[in-house]
Design a protein around this motif. Structure first.
Motif, PDB file in Angstrom:
ATOM      1  N   ILE A  28       0.825  -1.207   0.000  1.00 37.11           N
ATOM      2  CA  ILE A  28       0.000   0.000   0.000  1.00 37.11           C
ATOM      3  C   ILE A  28       0.860   1.259   0.000  1.00 37.11           C
ATOM      4  O   ILE A  28       0.593   2.218  -0.734  1.00 37.11           O
ATOM      5  N   THR A  29       1.916   1.250   0.802  1.00 37.56           N
ATOM      6  CA  THR A  29       2.798   2.425   0.868  1.00 37.56           C
ATOM      7  C   THR A  29       3.434   2.697  -0.489  1.00 37.56           C
ATOM      8  O   THR A  29       3.461   3.848  -0.965  1.00 37.56           O
ATOM      9  N   ALA A  30       3.944   1.658  -1.132  1.00 34.42           N
ATOM     10  CA  ALA A  30       4.594   1.839  -2.430  1.00 34.42           C
ATOM     11  C   ALA A  30       3.586   2.257  -3.500  1.00 34.42           C
ATOM     12  O   ALA A  30       3.902   3.072  -4.381  1.00 34.42           O
ATOM     13  N   THR A  31       2.372   1.715  -3.438  1.00 34.00           N
ATOM     14  CA  THR A  31       1.353   2.070  -4.426  1.00 34.00           C
ATOM     15  C   THR A  31       0.942   3.530  -4.304  1.00 34.00           C
ATOM     16  O   THR A  31       0.786   4.239  -5.308  1.00 34.00           O
ATOM     17  N   VAL A  32       0.763   3.998  -3.087  1.00 29.56           N
ATOM     18  CA  VAL A  32       0.420   5.409  -2.882  1.00 29.56           C
ATOM     19  C   VAL A  32       1.523   6.313  -3.419  1.00 29.56           C
ATOM     20  O   VAL A  32       1.252   7.353  -4.035  1.00 29.56           O
ATOM     21  N   ALA A  33       2.771   5.920  -3.228  1.00 26.45           N
ATOM     22  CA  ALA A  33       3.887   6.709  -3.758  1.00 26.45           C
ATOM     23  C   ALA A  33       3.824   6.782  -5.281  1.00 26.45           C
ATOM     24  O   ALA A  33       4.087   7.843  -5.873  1.00 26.45           O
ATOM     25  N   CYS A  34       3.464   5.663  -5.930  1.00 28.86           N
ATOM     26  CA  CYS A  34       3.347   5.667  -7.391  1.00 28.86           C
ATOM     27  C   CYS A  34       2.197   6.545  -7.861  1.00 28.86           C
ATOM     28  O   CYS A  34       2.323   7.273  -8.855  1.00 28.86           O
ATOM     29  N   ILE A  35       1.065   6.486  -7.165  1.00 31.15           N
ATOM     30  CA  ILE A  35      -0.073   7.332  -7.535  1.00 31.15           C
ATOM     31  C   ILE A  35       0.313   8.805  -7.421  1.00 31.15           C
ATOM     32  O   ILE A  35      -0.022   9.624  -8.286  1.00 31.15           O
ATOM     33  N   ALA A  36       1.019   9.147  -6.361  1.00 32.30           N
ATOM     34  CA  ALA A  36       1.461  10.534  -6.180  1.00 32.30           C
ATOM     35  C   ALA A  36       2.357  10.975  -7.323  1.00 32.30           C
ATOM     36  O   ALA A  36       2.253  12.103  -7.817  1.00 32.30           O
ATOM     37  N   ARG A  37       3.217  10.076  -7.765  1.00 33.12           N
ATOM     38  CA  ARG A  37       4.143  10.420  -8.842  1.00 33.12           C
ATOM     39  C   ARG A  37       3.422  10.608 -10.174  1.00 33.12           C
ATOM     40  O   ARG A  37       3.647  11.598 -10.876  1.00 33.12           O
ATOM     41  N   PHE A  38       2.532   9.675 -10.532  1.00 35.45           N
ATOM     42  CA  PHE A  38       1.904   9.714 -11.850  1.00 35.45           C
ATOM     43  C   PHE A  38       0.771  10.725 -11.936  1.00 35.45           C
ATOM     44  O   PHE A  38       0.454  11.204 -13.022  1.00 35.45           O
ATOM     45  N   SER A  39       0.148  11.043 -10.817  1.00 36.00           N
ATOM     46  CA  SER A  39      -0.936  12.022 -10.852  1.00 36.00           C
ATOM     47  C   SER A  39      -0.410  13.450 -10.854  1.00 36.00           C
ATOM     48  O   SER A  39      -1.126  14.367 -11.256  1.00 36.00           O
ATOM     49  N   GLY A  40       0.798  13.631 -10.360  1.00 31.53           N
ATOM     50  CA  GLY A  40       1.377  14.968 -10.298  1.00 31.53           C
ATOM     51  C   GLY A  40       0.873  15.801  -9.142  1.00 31.53           C
ATOM     52  O   GLY A  40       1.208  16.995  -9.048  1.00 31.53           O
ATOM     53  N   VAL A  41       0.090  15.207  -8.240  1.00 31.18           N
ATOM     54  CA  VAL A  41      -0.446  15.991  -7.120  1.00 31.18           C
ATOM     55  C   VAL A  41       0.423  15.875  -5.877  1.00 31.18           C
ATOM     56  O   VAL A  41       0.188  16.582  -4.893  1.00 31.18           O
ATOM     57  N   GLY A  42       1.419  14.978  -5.895  1.00 35.33           N
ATOM     58  CA  GLY A  42       2.299  14.819  -4.751  1.00 35.33           C
ATOM     59  C   GLY A  42       1.641  14.052  -3.622  1.00 35.33           C
ATOM     60  O   GLY A  42       0.442  13.757  -3.646  1.00 35.33           O
TER      61      GLY A  42
END
Length: 535
Positions: A437-451
């Motif tokens: 979950i931690t790694a997935t949230v980091a990826c979402i933050a990266r690809f969405s551009g919202v941090g």
């Protein structure tokens, strides 16, 4: 608690489907719900699944109490093998409808149904062959427990029947026929419950229970196909653009990642099944089963949103605008599920042992240990995180995360099992899910551009968590008196409404329960969405 509903772990799919006529430009489709809001569509799915899950939960409790501990352990292990084989062998073909349906015409969608059913019949036959091979060496399971051979042959038959039937649930969701889908599911769930409880009550062998489940799956296939034929009776099938290759190009990478996710979610159960007795497996199975709310609420909300998330990503004027719109919609689902999941988690962490003793009997008091370990993960399971990477078409990173987590999970089991015994298996599974979950949230933050600050509704989550903890504080003090040890059922009867009242009062004071939330609940208490004609 992570057996029944694995989180969607969906990777390496193409960011776009074949270039075909988008659904939005077609005429209204017969049988679809026109003008039904996303909230009501989610409510129909969640409401229907809540009723079905409640029936399944009651069925499970009754069967546990009717069967001996060892018998239930064998049945639970066979069921776990079937579900694992089903989730692996279906190659993510049923779920692909949620991605392709908004992009094709109705004729092409019917062609996709035909194509998928043929593929799934073949995959079901391969699964049946694999289970038949396992039936030749049953002594490797459950410390050599007898009676596994017939069950393995029966779940092979059930695979052939259930795999093609699995197409229709996602199809009905994708075409906004949620209410009809829920009706079929309810009929099948009731039939399945009767098929489990009646043989157990009559003292029949557990093979009769599995045979009855085969019959329930046949009923599901027949009812679903009949409903599908009625909805598409005016449509002639047309070839799906790209054929099998296009569908597999989307589904196979997701299946590879699903394998990694299932490895992490099922490793603890395989370890217990291989190295411990049927009685201990029964205790572990009861304590580690999926909390119904995870599948009914968090995963249903996220899965129902997927077509809308994909649409927002693709319809944005820029990739950044589309990603932000999808994130906003995703947050709306998380805010709703958080209001329920966090207080439930707090209560279960406190009352794990009296709950197990009340529901399953004093013989299953030991199930409280794995139950409490898995309950500690509930505060994070407020959504299906990987659903956002599906919407972005950036799912290849999930495969990397899952492979890394497989290594972590294996290493954790090798270290913890010899050190602390059977408890090491569930503890390893929970720690692995935290990593994923931690790694997935980091990826979402990266690809969405919202941090990281914008990827999750942190403020709302924190306020709800604080509200749940404040409401639980008086109950924690009550537990210290030891009253639950003497009368667990009575204490639960008193504490459940007390905690619910305290939480609602605290939620009203802190403002986490918004007016629209209260209005939405009121509409559903009046059954307004179910009385409307669409879907």
């Amino acid at each position: 608690m992570q057996d029944e509903q694995p989180a969607p772990v969906e990777p390496s799919a193409p960011s776009r489907a074949p270039e075909v006529a988008p659904a939005a430009k077609e005429a209204p489709r017969p049988g679809e719900a026109q003008g039904t809001s996303l909230a009501d569509r989610i409510g129909m799915i969640v409401g229907g699944q809540f009723v079905n899950t409640l029936i399944v939960l009651v069925q499970g409790v009754v069967v546990v109490r009717l069967l001996g501990k060892a018998e239930y352990g064998v049945l639970a292990f066979a069921t776990m093998l079937f579900m694992t084989g089903r989730d692996l062998a279906q190659l993510y073909l049923p779920e692909s409808f949620l991605y392709f349906a908004p992009k094709v015409t109705r004729a092409e969608l019917r062609g996709l149904v035909r194509q998928s059913m043929l593929l799934l019949v073949g995959l079901g036959a391969l699964s049946a062959l694999a289970f038949s091979v396992f039936a030749l060496v049953p002594s490797v399971f459950l410390d050599g427990r007898e009676g596994v051979t017939r069950l393995l042959l029966l779940i092979g038959l059930m695979s052939v029947i259930s795999y093609p039937a699995s197409v229709f649930g996602p199809l009905f969701i994708a075409t906004n026929n949620h209410r009809k889908s829920a009706g079929v599911a309810l009929i099948v769930t009731l039939s399945s419950a009767a098929g489990a409880i009646v043989p157990a009550a009559l003292g029949c062998s557990i093979a009769w229970i599995v045979a009855a489940q085969c019959a329930a799956q046949a009923l599901r296939l027949g009812l679903s196909y009949r409903l599908y034929a009625r909805l598409f009776q005016d449509v002639a099938a047309a070839p799906f653009p790209g054929g099998v290759r296009a569908q597999l190009a989307y589904a196979l990478p997701l299946s590879v990642t699903r394998f990694a996710g299932l490895f992490n979610q099922k490793l603890d159960k395989f370890v217990i099944g291989l190295f411990f007795s049927a009685g201990l497996y029964a205790e572990f199975s009861v304590g580690s089963q999926e909390l119904p709310l995870v599948g009914v609420l968090a995963y249903s909300v996220a899965s129902t949103m997927l077509p809308d998330l994909v649409a927002r990503v693709e319809n944005g004027r820029t990739p950044a605008e589309g990603a932000r719109a999808a994130i906003d919609l995703w947050h709306s689902g998380i805010r709703k599920t958080t209001l329920i999941m966090l207080p439930v988690a707090a209560f279960l962490l406190l009352f794990a042992e009296p709950l197990m003793r009340t529901i399953y009997g004093d013989a299953y008091a030991g199930a409280a240990v794995p139950f409490r370990i898995y309950s500690a993960l509930l505060p994070l399971r407020v959504t299906a995180y990987a659903i956002m990477l599906m919407a972005f078409g950036k799912t290849s990173f999930i495969l990397r995360i899952q492979v890394l987590s497989m290594v972590f999970n294996t290493a954790a089991n090798l270290v913890l099992l010899p050190t602390i015994g059977m408890v090491g298996a569930p503890l390893s599974a929970v720690l692995t899910q935290v990593v994923v979950i931690t790694a997935t949230v980091a990826c979402i933050a990266r690809f969405s551009g919202v941090g990281l600050r914008g990827v999750f509704p942190w403020g709302h989550y924190g306020r709800v968590a604080a509200t749940a903890i404040v409401a639980a504080a008086p109950l924690a003090a009550f537990l210290l008196t030891g009253a639950t040890d003497r009368r667990p059922a009575l204490c639960l009867t008193l504490c459940v409404p007390l905690y619910a009242g305290l939480y609602l009062v605290a939620a009203r004071v802190t403002g986490v329960l918004a007016p629209e939330d209260r209005a939405f609940v009121a509409r559903w208490l009046r059954l307004e969405p179910l009385r409307s004609r669409p879907g």
